[in-house]
Design an enzyme around this catalytic site. Structure first.
Site, mmCIF file in Angstrom:
data_model
loop_
_atom_site.group_PDB
_atom_site.id
_atom_site.type_symbol
_atom_site.label_atom_id
_atom_site.label_comp_id
_atom_site.label_asym_id
_atom_site.label_seq_id
_atom_site.Cartn_x
_atom_site.Cartn_y
_atom_site.Cartn_z
ATOM 1 N N HIS A 130 0.839 -1.208 0.000
ATOM 2 C CA HIS A 130 0.000 0.000 0.000
ATOM 3 C C HIS A 130 0.873 1.256 0.000
ATOM 4 O O HIS A 130 0.651 2.183 -0.784
ATOM 5 C CB HIS A 130 -0.898 -0.031 1.238
ATOM 6 C CG HIS A 130 -1.680 1.215 1.486
ATOM 7 N ND1 HIS A 130 -3.038 1.326 1.232
ATOM 8 C CD2 HIS A 130 -1.311 2.435 1.994
ATOM 9 C CE1 HIS A 130 -3.450 2.531 1.560
ATOM 10 N NE2 HIS A 130 -2.415 3.216 2.021
ATOM 11 N N GLU A 131 1.871 1.278 0.864
ATOM 12 C CA GLU A 131 2.731 2.465 0.972
ATOM 13 C C GLU A 131 3.575 2.657 -0.284
ATOM 14 O O GLU A 131 3.783 3.794 -0.737
ATOM 15 C CB GLU A 131 3.623 2.361 2.215
ATOM 16 C CG GLU A 131 2.873 2.316 3.531
ATOM 17 C CD GLU A 131 1.889 3.461 3.701
ATOM 18 O OE1 GLU A 131 2.108 4.546 3.116
ATOM 19 O OE2 GLU A 131 0.886 3.280 4.407
ATOM 20 N N HIS A 134 1.542 4.378 -2.904
ATOM 21 C CA HIS A 134 1.501 5.840 -2.727
ATOM 22 C C HIS A 134 2.704 6.486 -3.420
ATOM 23 O O HIS A 134 2.575 7.531 -4.062
ATOM 24 C CB HIS A 134 1.524 6.197 -1.235
ATOM 25 C CG HIS A 134 0.180 6.180 -0.584
ATOM 26 N ND1 HIS A 134 -0.916 6.823 -1.109
ATOM 27 C CD2 HIS A 134 -0.241 5.614 0.578
ATOM 28 C CE1 HIS A 134 -1.957 6.652 -0.309
ATOM 29 N NE2 HIS A 134 -1.577 5.916 0.707
ATOM 30 N N GLU A 205 -6.360 6.857 -1.155
ATOM 31 C CA GLU A 205 -6.261 5.702 -0.257
ATOM 32 C C GLU A 205 -6.849 4.460 -0.906
ATOM 33 O O GLU A 205 -6.292 3.361 -0.798
ATOM 34 C CB GLU A 205 -6.964 5.997 1.068
ATOM 35 C CG GLU A 205 -6.214 6.954 1.989
ATOM 36 C CD GLU A 205 -4.829 6.445 2.347
ATOM 37 O OE1 GLU A 205 -4.696 5.259 2.728
ATOM 38 O OE2 GLU A 205 -3.865 7.231 2.231
#
Length: 284
Positions: A130-131, A134, A205
């Site tokens: 997930h990070e 980003h 997100e």
């Protein structure tokens, strides 16, 4: 859909800025407010990694110091087609994680000590995927653009507030509607700008959840991790600065009721439901 929504919302922020600038100060007023916002947010964007890591007392770790964590990040970065980011550990029991850095070459992935204790390897891979998403999606840049536009809107709204207090009207003051328009603008414009900015953050997100599931190949593990992190944040809230709340994978703040409308994160229940609806990726 979330990418299109981000474009539309950034356009809405730009339109709001032009509308207010044109009403209050014409093109010159709009340019002045936008210039101030650019200067303020440029520093935040350029030095964000140093600022936030110092704020949370992060320490960089090498492969020898944290072999499992470093190895997971290295493997996922390779899958995502990204250069290896720097890896940091944040002291504290509240489990959470964030990514920062102005571009691929200056990227940082940071996790708290608490997250390393409560997540298994699969869940940690989902979170770190997930990070890294980003970083891949350049969300720091997008967030800075949104903050710049929202900041300019809020500056113009503040100017409108003081103009109303001291009796200066807008362009239609000769018709008696100027004062009322300024008061309305001073109240509604910051709310609208903040709401749009928060909605952009929520869209990013969702995209990072999708990317995290894809990069790690384990959507169910990421869903499980989000549930664990959400429960832990409620029982032992993090002492986080509200200005950095949007960076974390789950909101470190514990606001309730109407403030949830302006939360930088989508509801955990919706994020988990989307992830559980995905099919496991082949090769996971």
């Amino acid at each position: 859909m979330n990418r299109l929504r981000t474009v539309i919302l950034l356009g809405a922020l730009t339109g709001l800025l032009m509308l207010i600038g044109g009403y209050f100060g014409g093109r010159q007023g709009m340019i002045i407010a936008f210039g101030f916002a650019v200067v303020m947010n440029f520093g935040s964007y350029w030095f964000s990694d140093k600022i936030v890591l110092a704020m949370y007392r992060g320490r960089e770790v090498s492969e020898g110091q944290a072999p499992e964590l470093y190895g997971i990040v290295k493997n996922l970065a390779l899958r995502a087609g990204l250069p290896m980011p720097r890896v940091y550990i944040i002291p504290g029991e509240t489990p959470n994680a964030f990514a920062t850095g102005r571009d691929y070459r200056h990227a940082v992935v940071a996790v708290t000590e608490g997250i390393l204790r409560i997540l298994n390897r699969d869940e940690l891979e989902g979170v770190l995927g997930h990070e890294l998403t980003h970083i891949k999606n350049r969300d720091m840049l997008i967030g800075s653009i949104a903050a710049t536009l929202a900041g300019a809107v809020m500056m113009l709204a503040s100017m409108a507030k003081w103009a109303a207090i001291f009796g200066f009207g807008g362009r239609d003051s000769e018709e008696g509607g100027g004062l009322f328009g300024l008061i309305l603008m001073a109240i509604l414009a910051p709310i609208a700008a903040l709401f749009i900015q928060m909605t952009i953050s929520r869209s990013r997100e969702y995209l990072a959840d999708d990317g995290g599931a894809s990069v790690s190949g384990k959507p169910y593990a990421l869903a499980s991790a989000l549930e664990k992190l959400s429960r832990a944040s409620k029982t032992m809230p993090m002492q986080a600065n509200p200005s950095t709340a949007h960076m974390f994978i789950v909101n470190p703040l514990t606001a309730r009721s109407m403030m949830n409308l302006f939360s930088t994160h989508p509801p955990i229940e919706k994020r988990v439901a989307r992830l559980r609806a995905m099919k496991p990726f082949s090769g996971a």
